[in-house]
Design a protein around this motif. Structure first.
Motif, mmCIF file in Angstrom:
data_model
loop_
_atom_site.group_PDB
_atom_site.id
_atom_site.type_symbol
_atom_site.label_atom_id
_atom_site.label_comp_id
_atom_site.label_asym_id
_atom_site.label_seq_id
_atom_site.Cartn_x
_atom_site.Cartn_y
_atom_site.Cartn_z
ATOM 1 N N ALA A 38 0.794 -1.224 0.349
ATOM 2 C CA ALA A 38 0.418 -0.008 0.194
ATOM 3 C C ALA A 38 0.743 1.229 -0.166
ATOM 4 O O ALA A 38 0.646 1.780 -0.919
ATOM 5 N N GLU A 39 1.861 1.192 0.435
ATOM 6 C CA GLU A 39 2.409 2.617 0.706
ATOM 7 C C GLU A 39 3.823 2.892 -0.551
ATOM 8 O O GLU A 39 3.921 3.524 -0.880
ATOM 9 N N ALA A 40 4.122 1.636 -1.034
ATOM 10 C CA ALA A 40 4.534 1.518 -2.024
ATOM 11 C C ALA A 40 3.748 2.152 -2.902
ATOM 12 O O ALA A 40 4.225 3.162 -4.181
ATOM 13 N N LEU A 41 2.438 1.723 -3.646
ATOM 14 C CA LEU A 41 1.774 1.828 -4.834
ATOM 15 C C LEU A 41 1.331 4.327 -4.303
ATOM 16 O O LEU A 41 1.477 4.665 -5.299
ATOM 17 N N VAL A 42 1.219 4.590 -3.165
ATOM 18 C CA VAL A 42 0.445 5.766 -2.904
ATOM 19 C C VAL A 42 2.592 6.639 -2.931
ATOM 20 O O VAL A 42 1.736 7.764 -3.681
ATOM 21 N N ARG A 43 3.403 6.038 -2.742
ATOM 22 C CA ARG A 43 4.336 6.972 -2.739
ATOM 23 C C ARG A 43 4.541 6.869 -4.209
ATOM 24 O O ARG A 43 5.145 7.859 -4.813
ATOM 25 N N THR A 44 3.982 6.069 -5.042
ATOM 26 C CA THR A 44 4.466 5.919 -7.024
ATOM 27 C C THR A 44 3.828 6.984 -7.779
ATOM 28 O O THR A 44 3.683 7.409 -8.757
ATOM 29 N N GLY A 45 2.420 6.958 -6.587
ATOM 30 C CA GLY A 45 1.009 7.473 -7.684
ATOM 31 C C GLY A 45 -0.411 7.220 -7.644
ATOM 32 O O GLY A 45 -1.388 7.648 -8.279
ATOM 33 N N ASN A 61 3.314 -7.534 16.031
ATOM 34 C CA ASN A 61 3.134 -7.025 14.688
ATOM 35 C C ASN A 61 4.249 -6.311 14.349
ATOM 36 O O ASN A 61 4.568 -5.549 13.226
ATOM 37 N N ILE A 62 5.190 -5.628 15.446
ATOM 38 C CA ILE A 62 5.869 -4.092 14.817
ATOM 39 C C ILE A 62 7.139 -4.470 13.883
ATOM 40 O O ILE A 62 7.700 -3.873 13.313
ATOM 41 N N ASN A 63 7.612 -6.328 14.366
ATOM 42 C CA ASN A 63 9.053 -6.538 13.699
ATOM 43 C C ASN A 63 8.432 -6.267 11.975
ATOM 44 O O ASN A 63 9.777 -6.238 11.473
ATOM 45 N N ARG A 64 7.383 -6.777 11.651
ATOM 46 C CA ARG A 64 7.495 -6.126 10.282
ATOM 47 C C ARG A 64 6.388 -5.223 9.688
ATOM 48 O O ARG A 64 6.106 -5.056 8.132
ATOM 49 N N GLN A 65 4.964 -4.763 9.929
ATOM 50 C CA GLN A 65 4.354 -4.512 9.433
ATOM 51 C C GLN A 65 4.663 -2.598 9.732
ATOM 52 O O GLN A 65 4.591 -2.720 10.558
ATOM 53 N N LEU A 66 4.121 -2.179 8.609
ATOM 54 C CA LEU A 66 4.504 -0.820 8.484
ATOM 55 C C LEU A 66 4.115 0.283 9.520
ATOM 56 O O LEU A 66 4.787 0.882 9.966
ATOM 57 N N MET A 67 2.576 -0.068 9.624
ATOM 58 C CA MET A 67 1.912 0.917 10.933
ATOM 59 C C MET A 67 2.132 0.465 12.062
ATOM 60 O O MET A 67 1.192 1.390 12.744
ATOM 61 N N ALA A 68 2.469 -0.630 12.385
ATOM 62 C CA ALA A 68 2.885 -1.291 13.736
ATOM 63 C C ALA A 68 4.162 -0.269 14.232
ATOM 64 O O ALA A 68 4.529 -0.346 14.009
ATOM 65 N N THR A 69 3.513 0.079 15.514
ATOM 66 C CA THR A 69 4.914 1.069 16.297
ATOM 67 C C THR A 69 4.357 0.476 18.075
ATOM 68 O O THR A 69 2.908 0.742 18.121
ATOM 69 N N THR A 70 4.877 0.781 18.524
ATOM 70 C CA THR A 70 4.679 1.251 19.706
ATOM 71 C C THR A 70 3.936 2.042 20.210
ATOM 72 O O THR A 70 2.567 2.087 21.074
ATOM 73 N N GLN A 71 3.074 3.525 19.555
ATOM 74 C CA GLN A 71 2.011 3.790 19.260
ATOM 75 C C GLN A 71 0.888 3.526 18.685
ATOM 76 O O GLN A 71 -0.121 4.377 18.842
ATOM 77 N N THR A 72 0.571 2.891 17.634
ATOM 78 C CA THR A 72 -0.172 2.124 17.796
ATOM 79 C C THR A 72 -0.425 0.671 17.927
ATOM 80 O O THR A 72 -2.082 0.517 17.639
ATOM 81 N N VAL A 73 -0.051 0.414 18.501
ATOM 82 C CA VAL A 73 -0.643 -0.901 19.349
ATOM 83 C C VAL A 73 -2.251 -0.886 19.695
ATOM 84 O O VAL A 73 -2.508 0.412 20.358
ATOM 85 N N VAL A 76 -7.058 0.464 14.948
ATOM 86 C CA VAL A 76 -7.577 -0.129 13.945
ATOM 87 C C VAL A 76 -6.760 -0.259 12.845
ATOM 88 O O VAL A 76 -5.818 0.777 12.418
ATOM 89 N N LYS A 77 -5.716 -1.165 11.991
ATOM 90 C CA LYS A 77 -4.880 -1.704 11.526
ATOM 91 C C LYS A 77 -5.169 -0.828 10.013
ATOM 92 O O LYS A 77 -4.909 -0.052 9.532
ATOM 93 N N VAL A 78 -5.905 -0.964 9.943
ATOM 94 C CA VAL A 78 -6.583 0.087 8.447
ATOM 95 C C VAL A 78 -6.460 1.536 8.619
ATOM 96 O O VAL A 78 -6.297 2.156 7.907
ATOM 97 N N GLU A 79 -6.685 2.022 10.135
ATOM 98 C CA GLU A 79 -7.565 3.313 10.236
ATOM 99 C C GLU A 79 -5.881 3.847 10.315
ATOM 100 O O GLU A 79 -5.333 5.009 10.272
ATOM 101 N N ALA A 80 -5.284 3.048 11.063
ATOM 102 C CA ALA A 80 -3.119 3.478 10.941
ATOM 103 C C ALA A 80 -2.530 3.639 10.114
ATOM 104 O O ALA A 80 -1.767 4.455 9.725
ATOM 105 N N LEU A 81 -2.926 2.455 8.929
ATOM 106 C CA LEU A 81 -2.764 2.989 7.832
ATOM 107 C C LEU A 81 -2.960 3.741 7.130
ATOM 108 O O LEU A 81 -2.280 4.999 5.908
#
Length: 234
Positions: A38-45, A61-73, A76-81
């Motif tokens: 998703a990020e690559a697509l948005v960054r490319t246009g 999820n923090i070790n591998r998912q883009l929107m997963a941080t200690t602040q977003t634990v 909802v995944k889709v909302e954070a993304l």
């Protein structure tokens, strides 16, 4: 064209960038693979992007998912993304659906409305159903096979589904289709790795693998738009 995409336009050209902004893309599953796609697509246009995932961000999820941080634990995944992607391009048309794709909900997604459908689902049953349904549409369809239990990103490659070798998920899907005597109506490209890692530690996964899977899926979409003028169909 928005200045954000100036470097992309220098490489891809203005016509391709305009086409990219017109494409409607849906991603099923925004975990370790789908979030990076998703990020690559948005960054490319890509401007019109829908993604589907039912889960909330977990600390694991923090070790591998883009929107997963200690602040977003706990979020909802889709909302954070969505928040993340709109911080990249505030003009993007992002639809975040906290839903799960199953036999009961499949008709709700109106797959015919999209130019590109991307499968990053983990569940074998739901993944098989999405493959069958996506292959009945005119949309371009790309699917991620298994990204767990891999260490070497240079082993990641692309092949047509029936030609994927060394991937247990692809093998399980093919066996399911054969058992049910129900097959995808057309060919489609998959991202996979044939690396074999000897481990007994469950389904561990690393960001350098999952992100490369996701970026490769995004590259398939971008290359298809560039090479086929964003046309739909196979």
């Amino acid at each position: 064209m928005n200045e954000i995409f100036q470097r992309a336009e220098l490489l891809l050209g203005s016509e391709t960038m305009e086409l990219m902004a017109q494409q409607r893309v849906i991603i099923f599953g925004v975990g370790g693979v789908g979030s990076w796609c998703a990020e690559a697509l948005v960054r490319t246009g890509i401007r019109q992007l829908t993604f589907v995932d039912f889960d909330r961000v977990d600390i694991t999820n923090i070790n591998r998912q883009l929107m997963a941080t200690t602040q977003t634990v706990g979020q909802v995944k889709v909302e954070a993304l969505k928040e993340r992607l709109l911080s990249i391009n505030p003009d993007a048309d992002i639809v975040a659906l906290q839903q799960v794709f199953t036999e009961e909900t499949a008709a709700d997604f109106h797959l015919d409305n999209y130019n590109y459908i991307i499968d990053a689902i983990d569940s074998l049953k739901d993944k098989a159903l999405l493959i069958l349904m996506a292959c009945q549409t005119k949309a371009r369809f790309f699917s991620s096979m298994g990204a767990a239990l891999k260490l070497n990103p240079t082993k990641i490659q692309v092949a047509e589904f029936w030609k994927v070798k060394g991937d247990p998920l692809a093998r399980a899907l093919r066996n399911r289709f054969k058992k049910d005597k129900c097959f995808p109506r057309r060919k489609f490209q998959c991202v996979y790795s044939d690396e074999v890692v000897s481990t007994t530690n469950g389904k561990g996964s690393l960001v350098q693998i999952t992100a490369t899977f996701g970026m490769t899926l995004a590259s398939l979409v971008i290359s298809d738009i560039l090479n086929n003028d964003g046309s739909r169909g196979q």
